[in-house]
Write a protein that holds these residues in place. Structure first.
Motif, PDB file in Angstrom:
ATOM      1  N   LEU A   2       0.961  -1.130  -0.063  1.00  0.00           N
ATOM      2  CA  LEU A   2       0.005   0.185  -0.179  1.00  0.00           C
ATOM      3  C   LEU A   2       0.765   1.222  -0.156  1.00  0.00           C
ATOM      4  CD1 LEU A   2      -2.759  -1.300   2.581  1.00  0.00           C
ATOM      5  CD2 LEU A   2      -3.044  -0.626   0.012  1.00  0.00           C
ATOM      6  N   ASP A   3       1.944   1.137   0.712  1.00  0.00           N
ATOM      7  CA  ASP A   3       2.850   2.476   0.752  1.00  0.00           C
ATOM      8  C   ASP A   3       3.439   2.717  -0.617  1.00  0.00           C
ATOM      9  OD1 ASP A   3       2.469   2.827   3.146  1.00  0.00           O
ATOM     10  OD2 ASP A   3       4.319   1.762   3.981  1.00  0.00           O
ATOM     11  N   GLY A   4       3.925   1.467  -1.485  1.00  0.00           N
ATOM     12  CA  GLY A   4       4.214   1.783  -2.746  1.00  0.00           C
ATOM     13  C   GLY A   4       3.147   2.254  -3.713  1.00  0.00           C
ATOM     14  N   LEU A   5       1.929   1.627  -3.527  1.00  0.00           N
ATOM     15  CA  LEU A   5       0.832   2.306  -4.258  1.00  0.00           C
ATOM     16  C   LEU A   5       0.645   3.746  -4.103  1.00  0.00           C
ATOM     17  CD1 LEU A   5      -0.969   0.856  -6.341  1.00  0.00           C
ATOM     18  CD2 LEU A   5      -2.486   0.684  -4.536  1.00  0.00           C
ATOM     19  N   THR A   6       1.016   4.270  -2.858  1.00  0.00           N
ATOM     20  CA  THR A   6       0.617   5.624  -2.729  1.00  0.00           C
ATOM     21  C   THR A   6       1.697   6.495  -3.054  1.00  0.00           C
ATOM     22  OG1 THR A   6       1.244   5.371  -0.382  1.00  0.00           O
ATOM     23  CG2 THR A   6      -1.085   5.239  -0.584  1.00  0.00           C
ATOM     24  N   ALA A   7       2.888   5.702  -3.141  1.00  0.00           N
ATOM     25  CA  ALA A   7       4.356   6.569  -3.896  1.00  0.00           C
ATOM     26  C   ALA A   7       3.926   6.885  -5.035  1.00  0.00           C
ATOM     27  CB  ALA A   7       5.343   5.856  -3.464  1.00  0.00           C
ATOM     28  N   ILE A   8       3.424   5.694  -5.820  1.00  0.00           N
ATOM     29  CA  ILE A   8       3.215   6.049  -7.197  1.00  0.00           C
ATOM     30  C   ILE A   8       2.247   7.040  -7.577  1.00  0.00           C
ATOM     31  CG2 ILE A   8       2.155   4.605  -9.348  1.00  0.00           C
ATOM     32  CD1 ILE A   8       3.427   2.018  -8.133  1.00  0.00           C
ATOM     33  N   ALA A   9       0.959   7.095  -6.652  1.00  0.00           N
ATOM     34  CA  ALA A   9      -0.133   7.852  -6.670  1.00  0.00           C
ATOM     35  C   ALA A   9       0.568   9.426  -6.631  1.00  0.00           C
ATOM     36  CB  ALA A   9      -1.256   7.623  -5.931  1.00  0.00           C
ATOM     37  N   LEU A  10       1.401   9.633  -5.609  1.00  0.00           N
ATOM     38  CA  LEU A  10       1.986  10.873  -5.322  1.00  0.00           C
ATOM     39  C   LEU A  10       2.824  11.356  -6.533  1.00  0.00           C
ATOM     40  CD1 LEU A  10       3.178  10.797  -1.692  1.00  0.00           C
ATOM     41  CD2 LEU A  10       1.533  12.335  -2.518  1.00  0.00           C
ATOM     42  N   ALA A  11       3.485  10.540  -7.261  1.00  0.00           N
ATOM     43  CA  ALA A  11       4.147  10.855  -8.512  1.00  0.00           C
ATOM     44  C   ALA A  11       3.558  11.112  -9.396  1.00  0.00           C
ATOM     45  CB  ALA A  11       5.213   9.618  -8.777  1.00  0.00           C
ATOM     46  N   VAL A  12       2.402  10.380  -9.912  1.00  0.00           N
ATOM     47  CA  VAL A  12       1.551  10.791 -10.879  1.00  0.00           C
ATOM     48  C   VAL A  12       0.801  12.405 -10.622  1.00  0.00           C
ATOM     49  CG1 VAL A  12      -0.878  10.228 -12.039  1.00  0.00           C
ATOM     50  CG2 VAL A  12       1.086   8.434 -11.431  1.00  0.00           C
ATOM     51  N   ILE A  13       0.344  12.519  -9.328  1.00  0.00           N
ATOM     52  CA  ILE A  13      -0.226  13.815  -9.135  1.00  0.00           C
ATOM     53  C   ILE A  13       0.687  14.999  -9.472  1.00  0.00           C
ATOM     54  CG2 ILE A  13      -1.202  15.154  -7.267  1.00  0.00           C
ATOM     55  CD1 ILE A  13      -2.600  12.625  -6.056  1.00  0.00           C
ATOM     56  N   VAL A  14       1.918  14.710  -8.874  1.00  0.00           N
ATOM     57  CA  VAL A  14       2.698  15.898  -9.203  1.00  0.00           C
ATOM     58  C   VAL A  14       3.011  16.199 -10.729  1.00  0.00           C
ATOM     59  CG1 VAL A  14       4.964  14.758  -9.282  1.00  0.00           C
ATOM     60  CG2 VAL A  14       4.655  17.018  -8.185  1.00  0.00           C
ATOM     61  N   VAL A  15       2.765  15.280 -11.508  1.00  0.00           N
ATOM     62  CA  VAL A  15       3.066  15.553 -12.869  1.00  0.00           C
ATOM     63  C   VAL A  15       2.021  16.655 -13.266  1.00  0.00           C
ATOM     64  CG1 VAL A  15       2.926  14.589 -15.349  1.00  0.00           C
ATOM     65  CG2 VAL A  15       4.115  13.337 -13.304  1.00  0.00           C
ATOM     66  N   GLY A  16       0.809  16.342 -13.080  1.00  0.00           N
ATOM     67  CA  GLY A  16      -0.319  17.258 -13.206  1.00  0.00           C
ATOM     68  C   GLY A  16       0.049  18.770 -12.718  1.00  0.00           C
ATOM     69  N   LEU A  17       0.290  18.671 -11.463  1.00  0.00           N
ATOM     70  CA  LEU A  17       0.723  19.987 -10.627  1.00  0.00           C
ATOM     71  C   LEU A  17       1.787  20.851 -11.136  1.00  0.00           C
ATOM     72  CD1 LEU A  17       0.070  18.825  -7.086  1.00  0.00           C
ATOM     73  CD2 LEU A  17      -1.246  20.230  -8.164  1.00  0.00           C
ATOM     74  N   MET A  18       2.832  20.102 -11.939  1.00  0.00           N
ATOM     75  CA  MET A  18       3.853  20.970 -12.450  1.00  0.00           C
ATOM     76  C   MET A  18       3.422  21.436 -14.010  1.00  0.00           C
ATOM     77  SD  MET A  18       6.244  20.798 -10.508  1.00  0.00           S
ATOM     78  CE  MET A  18       7.824  20.949 -11.270  1.00  0.00           C
ATOM     79  N   SER A  19       2.289  21.353 -14.417  1.00  0.00           N
ATOM     80  CA  SER A  19       1.797  21.669 -15.805  1.00  0.00           C
ATOM     81  C   SER A  19       2.078  23.344 -16.136  1.00  0.00           C
ATOM     82  CB  SER A  19       0.462  21.405 -16.176  1.00  0.00           C
ATOM     83  OG  SER A  19      -0.458  22.023 -15.070  1.00  0.00           O
ATOM     84  N   ALA A  20       1.715  24.236 -15.151  1.00  0.00           N
ATOM     85  CA  ALA A  20       2.067  25.458 -15.310  1.00  0.00           C
ATOM     86  C   ALA A  20       3.602  26.100 -15.213  1.00  0.00           C
ATOM     87  CB  ALA A  20       1.362  26.436 -14.300  1.00  0.00           C
ATOM     88  N   LEU A  21       4.178  25.400 -14.825  1.00  0.00           N
ATOM     89  CA  LEU A  21       5.616  25.481 -14.352  1.00  0.00           C
ATOM     90  C   LEU A  21       6.519  25.639 -15.658  1.00  0.00           C
ATOM     91  CD1 LEU A  21       7.577  26.680 -12.102  1.00  0.00           C
ATOM     92  CD2 LEU A  21       8.115  24.151 -11.636  1.00  0.00           C
ATOM     93  N   ARG A  22       6.456  24.709 -16.425  1.00  0.00           N
ATOM     94  CA  ARG A  22       7.486  24.453 -17.659  1.00  0.00           C
ATOM     95  C   ARG A  22       7.274  25.753 -18.603  1.00  0.00           C
ATOM     96  NH1 ARG A  22       9.395  20.317 -20.996  1.00  0.00           N
ATOM     97  NH2 ARG A  22      10.310  21.532 -22.803  1.00  0.00           N
ATOM     98  N   PRO A  23       6.120  26.314 -19.154  1.00  0.00           N
ATOM     99  CA  PRO A  23       6.093  27.309 -19.791  1.00  0.00           C
ATOM    100  C   PRO A  23       6.758  28.710 -19.257  1.00  0.00           C
ATOM    101  CG  PRO A  23       3.869  26.319 -19.886  1.00  0.00           C
ATOM    102  CD  PRO A  23       4.526  25.768 -18.717  1.00  0.00           C
ATOM    103  N   ALA A  24       6.442  28.860 -17.804  1.00  0.00           N
ATOM    104  CA  ALA A  24       7.086  29.904 -16.958  1.00  0.00           C
ATOM    105  C   ALA A  24       8.689  29.778 -17.164  1.00  0.00           C
ATOM    106  CB  ALA A  24       6.500  29.987 -15.509  1.00  0.00           C
TER     107      ALA A  24
END
Length: 315
Positions: free
Chosen positions: A201-223
């Motif tokens: 379960l800890d491994g599964l939540t680590a994967i979920a965290l990694a996926v979420i941050v990809v979306g949260l970084m969407s505004a940073l690349r253009p800036a």
């Protein structure tokens, strides 16, 4: 099929042991794969609820609630985090004449927000107990409709208090439904998980965290492509606000041993993104850049703060 299932459990256990590196992979993917980041961005709310479900399922109702003393302590700390800290910061900013700056807006909204949903997972990855972070997450979110209103009235430039109140109630409802479903499923299917199941379960939540941050970084690349120096300034500000508050809180509660770790993590890592749905001020470019930069110290917490947090276990 049993062999495949056993292999999957073992693989997730391996991810759990190296979970902090999975978070770095998510950060790098968010910067290197802008199309993927933009594709995930509309699903961020749903992904956050999936992460919350996994976290609640992993902890269970009994461990999450703790004793009466634990709940009282968590309630008092949540009020300090979400009420005393932002009002103290607002007073200092006004005395310094900085209350109208973009940095002041970002800092005040950060301090007014409840702990980030992934706080318990960050606690696990840094060697601390997840239960105190989970209690602060639930109580902080429940208190948000009450704690955010006085701040918005005192600083009307932050946004409309009524809109924020309604958004906070909607968020609270979604979180409580998700947590209730997770607790119920845990009680029926996995009342006493083994060490291997918990690691999976800890491994599964680590994967979920990694996926979420990809979306949260969407505004940073253009800036970053348009004005890297501006991004560097916001990154420095986000690092100071997040890691500075974590360090200060840890030093204050160091006598609590390992319990100082989740208290510090939840102090510096807040769910600032939730204000995007309610406050127009968060839609401006400066705040979106801050939000992207803020993910970096958050997801690097298990690496950057691990040496300091390791001293709690030796105390």
């Amino acid at each position: 099929m049993p062999a495949l299932w056993a292999a999957l459990i073992a693989l997730l256990g391996t991810v759990a042991r190296h979970g902090r590196y999975a978070l770095i992979a998510g950060l790098l993917a968010g910067l290197a794969l802008p199309n993927l980041a933009m594709a995930l961005r509309p699903w961020l709310s749903e992904l956050v609820l999936v992460l919350l479900f996994l976290t609640a399922f992993r902890i269970g109702l009994k461990q999450a609630t703790g004793g009466l003393a634990d709940l009282r302590g968590s309630l008092g700390l949540a009020l300090v985090y979400q009420l005393a800290l932002p009002f103290g910061a607002l007073l200092l900013l006004r005395l310094a004449g900085w209350a109208e700056t973009a940095q002041a807006t970002a800092l005040l909204l950060m301090l007014a927000a409840p702990p980030v949903t992934g706080g318990p997972n960050l606690a696990i990855l840094t060697g601390g107990p997840p239960e105190p972070a989970f209690r602060l997450l639930i109580l902080g979110t429940a208190l948000l409709p009450l704690t955010v209103m006085p701040l918005l009235w005192a600083a009307p430039g932050l946004g409309d208090a009524q809109a924020a109140f309604v958004a906070a109630l909607k968020l609270l409802g979604a979180i409580w439904i998700t947590v209730a479903l997770a607790f119920g499923l845990r009680a029926r299917t996995l009342p006493r998980p083994s060490a291997r199941a918990t690691a999976a379960l800890d491994g599964l939540t680590a994967i979920a965290l990694a996926v979420i941050v990809v979306g949260l970084m969407s505004a940073l690349r253009p800036a970053l492509a348009a004005d890297p120096l501006r991004v560097l300034g916001w990154l420095t500000f986000a690092l100071a606000a997040n890691l500075g508050l974590q360090t200060l809180t840890f030093l204050i509660f160091r006598h609590k041993g390992a319990e100082a770790i989740p208290r510090a993590i939840t102090a510096g890592n807040r769910n600032v993104a939730l204000f995007l749905v309610a406050l127009p001020v968060t839609g401006n470019e400066a705040f979106l850049i801050f939000l992207g930069c803020y993910q970096i110290p958050m997801y690097l917490t298990p690496i950057l703060m691990r040496p300091l947090y390791a001293t709690a276990k030796r105390a």
